[in-house]
Scaffold this motif. Sequence first.
Motif, short mmCIF file in Angstrom:
data_model
loop_
_atom_site.label_atom_id
_atom_site.label_comp_id
_atom_site.label_asym_id
_atom_site.label_seq_id
_atom_site.Cartn_x
_atom_site.Cartn_y
_atom_site.Cartn_z
N ALA A 23 -30.22 54.55 61.84
CA ALA A 23 -29.87 55.52 59.94
C ALA A 23 -30.76 55.52 59.12
CB ALA A 23 -28.95 54.43 60.05
N MET A 24 -31.52 55.10 58.99
CA MET A 24 -32.79 54.78 57.99
C MET A 24 -33.34 56.02 58.51
SD MET A 24 -33.81 51.19 56.47
CE MET A 24 -35.46 51.88 55.36
N LEU A 25 -33.68 57.01 59.23
CA LEU A 25 -34.81 57.72 59.36
C LEU A 25 -34.12 58.52 58.95
CD1 LEU A 25 -37.48 56.20 61.93
CD2 LEU A 25 -37.76 56.73 59.75
N LEU A 26 -32.51 58.78 59.78
CA LEU A 26 -32.10 60.37 60.21
C LEU A 26 -31.45 60.51 57.95
CD1 LEU A 26 -30.35 62.59 61.38
CD2 LEU A 26 -28.52 60.46 61.32
N GLY A 27 -30.94 59.63 57.55
CA GLY A 27 -31.09 60.04 56.48
C GLY A 27 -31.69 60.10 55.53
N LEU A 28 -33.27 59.61 55.46
CA LEU A 28 -34.23 60.44 55.10
C LEU A 28 -34.52 61.89 55.72
CD1 LEU A 28 -37.16 59.93 53.36
CD2 LEU A 28 -37.81 58.69 55.07
N LEU A 30 -32.70 64.29 56.53
CA LEU A 30 -31.63 65.00 55.72
C LEU A 30 -31.88 65.32 54.49
CD1 LEU A 30 -28.49 63.50 57.51
CD2 LEU A 30 -29.47 65.93 58.11
N ALA A 31 -31.92 63.65 53.66
CA ALA A 31 -32.10 63.66 51.78
C ALA A 31 -33.72 65.19 51.30
CB ALA A 31 -32.56 62.58 51.42
N VAL A 32 -34.51 64.60 52.93
CA VAL A 32 -35.61 66.10 52.41
C VAL A 32 -35.55 67.38 52.51
CG1 VAL A 32 -37.58 66.47 53.28
CG2 VAL A 32 -37.04 64.33 53.21
N LEU A 33 -34.27 67.50 53.96
CA LEU A 33 -33.42 68.95 54.38
C LEU A 33 -32.67 69.56 53.17
CD1 LEU A 33 -33.72 71.01 56.31
CD2 LEU A 33 -31.21 69.44 57.44
N TRP A 34 -32.35 68.52 52.33
CA TRP A 34 -31.18 68.79 51.74
C TRP A 34 -32.05 69.17 50.59
CZ3 TRP A 34 -28.15 64.52 48.04
CH2 TRP A 34 -27.52 65.68 47.35
N MET A 35 -32.53 68.56 49.70
CA MET A 35 -33.59 68.63 48.81
C MET A 35 -34.64 70.06 48.60
SD MET A 35 -32.82 66.63 46.00
CE MET A 35 -33.80 67.12 44.94
N SER A 36 -34.99 70.38 50.10
CA SER A 36 -35.75 71.24 49.99
C SER A 36 -34.69 72.72 50.25
CB SER A 36 -36.38 71.68 51.45
OG SER A 36 -35.26 71.53 52.76
N VAL A 37 -33.51 72.82 50.46
CA VAL A 37 -32.67 74.03 50.47
C VAL A 37 -32.39 73.85 48.88
CG1 VAL A 37 -29.86 74.88 50.79
CG2 VAL A 37 -31.44 73.50 53.08
N ALA A 38 -31.81 72.63 48.07
CA ALA A 38 -31.72 72.60 46.84
C ALA A 38 -32.90 73.24 45.69
CB ALA A 38 -31.62 71.31 46.24
N VAL A 39 -34.07 73.04 45.87
CA VAL A 39 -35.57 73.77 45.19
C VAL A 39 -34.79 75.09 45.28
CG1 VAL A 39 -37.43 73.61 45.34
CG2 VAL A 39 -36.71 71.03 45.52
N ARG A 40 -35.18 75.41 46.59
CA ARG A 40 -35.21 76.73 47.34
C ARG A 40 -33.88 77.63 47.01
NH1 ARG A 40 -35.01 77.81 53.05
NH2 ARG A 40 -36.91 76.81 53.04
N ARG A 41 -32.50 76.70 46.22
CA ARG A 41 -31.83 77.96 45.68
C ARG A 41 -32.04 78.02 43.87
NH1 ARG A 41 -26.06 75.69 48.45
NH2 ARG A 41 -26.38 76.13 50.10
#
Length: 60
Positions: A23-28, A30-41
């Motif tokens: 669960a911790m690795l999945l959360g990490l 997803l957080a990296v993916l979410w932040m990369s999309v937010a930075v791109r936007r």
Amino acid sequence: MDERNETAASKRRYKWPWFVLGAMLLGLALAVLWMSVAVRRARDWRDSNSPPPMNGSNPR
């Protein structure tokens, strides 16, 4: 007989730490993916609002 029960109980393997680790690795991830999309936007939004470059003039 009691000695065998004590050694078997001390060597018991739990499965829940693996679920917590997963669960911790999945959360990490997803957080990296979410932040990369937010930075791109944010970069796209910033670039679309910036003034166009001045062509033809060479500031010195």
